[in-house]
Scaffold this active site. Structure first.
Site, PDB file in Angstrom:
ATOM      1  CG  PHE A  18       2.927  -8.023  -7.864  1.00  0.00           C
ATOM      2  CD1 PHE A  18       1.758  -8.998  -7.813  1.00  0.00           C
ATOM      3  CD2 PHE A  18       2.905  -7.017  -6.565  1.00  0.00           C
ATOM      4  CE1 PHE A  18       0.968  -9.132  -6.592  1.00  0.00           C
ATOM      5  CE2 PHE A  18       2.095  -6.913  -5.536  1.00  0.00           C
ATOM      6  CZ  PHE A  18       1.266  -8.092  -5.446  1.00  0.00           C
ATOM      7  NE  ARG A  41       5.807  15.674 -12.120  1.00  0.00           N
ATOM      8  CZ  ARG A  41       6.504  16.802 -12.682  1.00  0.00           C
ATOM      9  NH1 ARG A  41       7.333  16.427 -13.739  1.00  0.00           N
ATOM     10  NH2 ARG A  41       6.646  18.003 -12.279  1.00  0.00           N
ATOM     11  CD  GLU A  42       9.194   8.845 -15.135  1.00  0.00           C
ATOM     12  OE1 GLU A  42       9.421   9.438 -14.285  1.00  0.00           O
ATOM     13  OE2 GLU A  42       9.453   9.089 -16.295  1.00  0.00           O
ATOM     14  NE  ARG A  69       5.658  -5.313   3.852  1.00  0.00           N
ATOM     15  CZ  ARG A  69       4.674  -5.981   3.209  1.00  0.00           C
ATOM     16  NH1 ARG A  69       4.982  -6.485   2.032  1.00  0.00           N
ATOM     17  NH2 ARG A  69       3.323  -5.753   3.522  1.00  0.00           N
ATOM     18  CD  GLU A 102      -4.991  -9.889   2.450  1.00  0.00           C
ATOM     19  OE1 GLU A 102      -3.768 -10.098   3.129  1.00  0.00           O
ATOM     20  OE2 GLU A 102      -5.346 -10.142   1.076  1.00  0.00           O
ATOM     21  CB  SER A 123       3.267   7.377  -1.992  1.00  0.00           C
ATOM     22  OG  SER A 123       4.536   8.272  -2.168  1.00  0.00           O
ATOM     23  N   PRO A 124       0.974  10.080  -3.165  1.00  0.00           N
ATOM     24  CG  PRO A 124       0.065  12.031  -2.531  1.00  0.00           C
ATOM     25  CD  PRO A 124       0.505  10.840  -2.045  1.00  0.00           C
ATOM     26  CD  GLU A 152      -0.774 -13.841  -2.657  1.00  0.00           C
ATOM     27  OE1 GLU A 152      -0.279 -12.895  -1.892  1.00  0.00           O
ATOM     28  OE2 GLU A 152      -1.886 -13.917  -3.057  1.00  0.00           O
ATOM     29  CD  GLU A 154       0.934 -13.109   1.773  1.00  0.00           C
ATOM     30  OE1 GLU A 154       0.605 -11.953   1.527  1.00  0.00           O
ATOM     31  OE2 GLU A 154       0.301 -14.197   2.100  1.00  0.00           O
TER      32      GLU A 154
END
Length: 209
Positions: A18, A41-42, A69, A102, A123-124, A152, A154
């Site tokens: 995903f 870097r990953e 979550r 959404e 989250s850079p 999905e 949900e």
């Protein structure tokens, strides 16, 4: 620094599901001048997101959602977080289109108008994902129930709150997911201006809580 001041030496896809996990070997220009040594870097690549805080200016209510979550699975308060509607932007879609889609899928609400709040990196340090954050005008009269797409996985519960209560939850740290916090803190400073803008002609909004 410009984008051309980063040199990608090697790119490896470590996982494709995903989300996609990539490992990059690269060099970038240093503030002191010249190029730095190669570093590894990953990054998690998962596409950009549109998120929207739903607000009824006539009732002075917000419509939020509660869902499981995985990242909060060990939280003492449980892994069901109070959040705002959000979804990944698919090819050919605009952020505004996703916000409207959404809202209907996750909360059963039709967005009557949209105001952009901000666009920012989620989250850079670990992903290129950008979040496009909106405030959406809705009629909250019939908001409620369980929503989401079964295929999905949900299972989303709609939560209808007086705006003042939603803001208090954020201030007390009881809303601890980034997107709703950013949206609510922005909304706290813009609430009265938004109500004035969205109030129907000849129909005064009820008194604030």
């Amino acid at each position: 620094m410009r984008q051309d001041e980063v040199e990608i030496i090697e790119r490896e896809i470590c996982y494709q599901g995903f989300y996609r996990l990539e490992r990059l070997r690269l060099r970038h220009r240093l503030f002191a001048g010249g190029m730095g040594p190669p570093i590894v870097r990953e990054v998690i690549e998962k596409g950009d997101v549109a998120a929207v805080l739903l607000y009824d200016p006539l009732r002075d209510e917000v419509v939020m959602i509660e869902q499981f979550r995985i990242g909060a699975r060990d939280d003492a308060r449980g892994p069901w977080l109070l959040e705002i509607v959000a979804g990944l932007i698919e090819a050919g879609e605009t952020p505004a289109q996703v916000a409207r889609r959404e809202a209907l899928e996750e909360a059963g609400c039709t967005v009557l108008d949209l105001l952009p709040i901000s666009s920012f990196y989620t989250s850079p340090a670990k992903t290129s994902q950008r979040t496009h954050l909106f405030l959406g005008r809705v009629d909250s009269a019939n908001a409620g129930g369980i929503h989401g797409l079964a295929d999905e996985g949900e299972d989303i519960r709609v939560v209808r709150l007086p705006a003042a209560e939603a803001l208090l939850l954020a201030q007390q740290g009881k809303t601890d997911s980034a997107w709703p916090l950013l949206a609510l803190f922005w909304f706290a400073g813009q609430r009265e201006a938004v109500r004035a803008r969205w109030s129907l002609a000849g129909e005064a909004p009820p008194a604030s809580a």
